[in-house]
Scaffold this motif. Structure first.
Motif, mmCIF file in Angstrom:
data_model
loop_
_atom_site.group_PDB
_atom_site.id
_atom_site.type_symbol
_atom_site.label_atom_id
_atom_site.label_comp_id
_atom_site.label_asym_id
_atom_site.label_seq_id
_atom_site.Cartn_x
_atom_site.Cartn_y
_atom_site.Cartn_z
ATOM 1 N N HIS A 100 0.865 -1.268 0.049
ATOM 2 C CA HIS A 100 0.046 0.003 -0.013
ATOM 3 C C HIS A 100 0.883 1.194 0.002
ATOM 4 C CE1 HIS A 100 -3.526 2.310 0.493
ATOM 5 N NE2 HIS A 100 -3.265 2.802 1.576
ATOM 6 N N ASP A 101 0.472 2.257 0.482
ATOM 7 C CA ASP A 101 1.357 3.514 0.750
ATOM 8 C C ASP A 101 2.532 3.522 1.225
ATOM 9 O OD1 ASP A 101 1.198 6.333 -0.153
ATOM 10 O OD2 ASP A 101 1.453 6.689 2.200
ATOM 11 N N MET A 102 2.706 2.642 2.082
ATOM 12 C CA MET A 102 4.180 2.582 2.694
ATOM 13 C C MET A 102 5.255 2.228 1.551
ATOM 14 S SD MET A 102 5.680 0.261 6.022
ATOM 15 C CE MET A 102 4.734 1.264 7.385
ATOM 16 N N SER A 103 4.838 1.351 0.523
ATOM 17 C CA SER A 103 5.488 1.047 -0.350
ATOM 18 C C SER A 103 6.101 2.234 -1.345
ATOM 19 C CB SER A 103 4.953 -0.051 -1.497
ATOM 20 O OG SER A 103 4.932 -1.244 -0.950
ATOM 21 N N SER A 104 5.288 3.295 -1.508
ATOM 22 C CA SER A 104 5.639 4.519 -2.158
ATOM 23 C C SER A 104 6.419 5.125 -1.570
ATOM 24 C CB SER A 104 4.351 5.041 -2.652
ATOM 25 O OG SER A 104 3.720 4.525 -3.662
ATOM 26 N N GLN A 105 6.328 5.309 -0.113
ATOM 27 C CA GLN A 105 7.124 6.149 0.531
ATOM 28 C C GLN A 105 8.435 5.373 0.541
ATOM 29 O OE1 GLN A 105 5.466 8.112 4.117
ATOM 30 N NE2 GLN A 105 3.645 6.608 3.970
ATOM 31 N N ALA A 106 8.648 4.110 0.824
ATOM 32 C CA ALA A 106 10.007 3.590 0.802
ATOM 33 C C ALA A 106 10.665 3.418 -0.666
ATOM 34 C CB ALA A 106 9.693 2.179 1.340
#
Length: 209
Positions: A100-106
């Motif tokens: 989810h969004d944590m992937s984009s931030q990482a």
């Protein structure tokens, strides 16, 4: 939008064991009597799956810019949230997300080194403050994870990036996980039986709340 279901996310680098974790968590949630929908990112709707192909494809002589990659990720996420995740949660279903969004931030924030000042407006537009109820971060050394990923077959465009990219991505993942009270870190470099036990324990603890 009022949600009565729960959104659980599984995050991690390539080769961290997300597919196995999804299977374990799915089984525990269903055994607890909850109706469950599984999603993946990018993807999960017809349009989002087409975007996934754009993201992962090697475009040969055309460079995929970091800005284009970032925008595609959030475009796919917007489609999935509007068409699948929010309606399911509002209906009382649980949703289990493979990324989810944590992937984009990482990946884009950490690995690609895109400043948070550029990512945050997209998060605001797309998520509108929505966050998972619980997140598993499956931690693995990049060299180990990529070796596992190669064992599955040919690597995609992102998986072929330099090891330093994944080291930055992992560092950002760990930082984000530390800041999130609703995230548990699972060490996937320990024996597989211990990994499975840790995943089962964490989801059962969440279900018991």
């Amino acid at each position: 939008m009022i949600h009565t279901g729960k959104f659980i996310v599984i995050e991690g680098l390539e080769g961290a064991g997300k597919s196995t974790a999804v299977s374990i968590v799915k089984s525990c949630i269903e055994q607890a009597g909850h109706s469950l929908i599984c999603t993946r990112e990018p993807g999960g709707t017809a349009m989002a799956e087409a975007i996934r192909e754009c993201v992962k494809k090697d475009w040969q002589n055309e460079t995929v810019t970091t800005e284009a990659e970032l925008l595609l990720m959030y475009a796919a996420r917007a489609q999935l949230l509007h068409n699948v995740i929010h309606p399911a949660l509002a209906a009382g279903d649980w949703v289990l997300g493979d990324r989810h969004d944590m992937s984009s931030q990482a990946y884009q924030g950490g690995g690609r080194e895109i400043p948070q000042a550029l990512i945050q407006p997209l998060r605001d537009i797309t998520l509108k403050g929505f966050v998972p109820h619980f997140t598993f971060y499956l931690d693995v050394e990049p060299s180990v994870g990529l070796q596992r990923a190669r064992g599955r077959g040919e690597l995609d465009r992102i998986e072929q990036l330099d090891i330093s990219f994944f080291e930055r991505t992992r560092a950002r993942y760990l930082s984000l996980a530390k800041q999130d009270d609703n995230c548990v870190v699972i060490n996937t470099m320990q024996p597989i039986e211990s990994v499975h036990q840790d995943i089962q324990f964490a989801i059962q603890q969440f279900l018991a709340v």
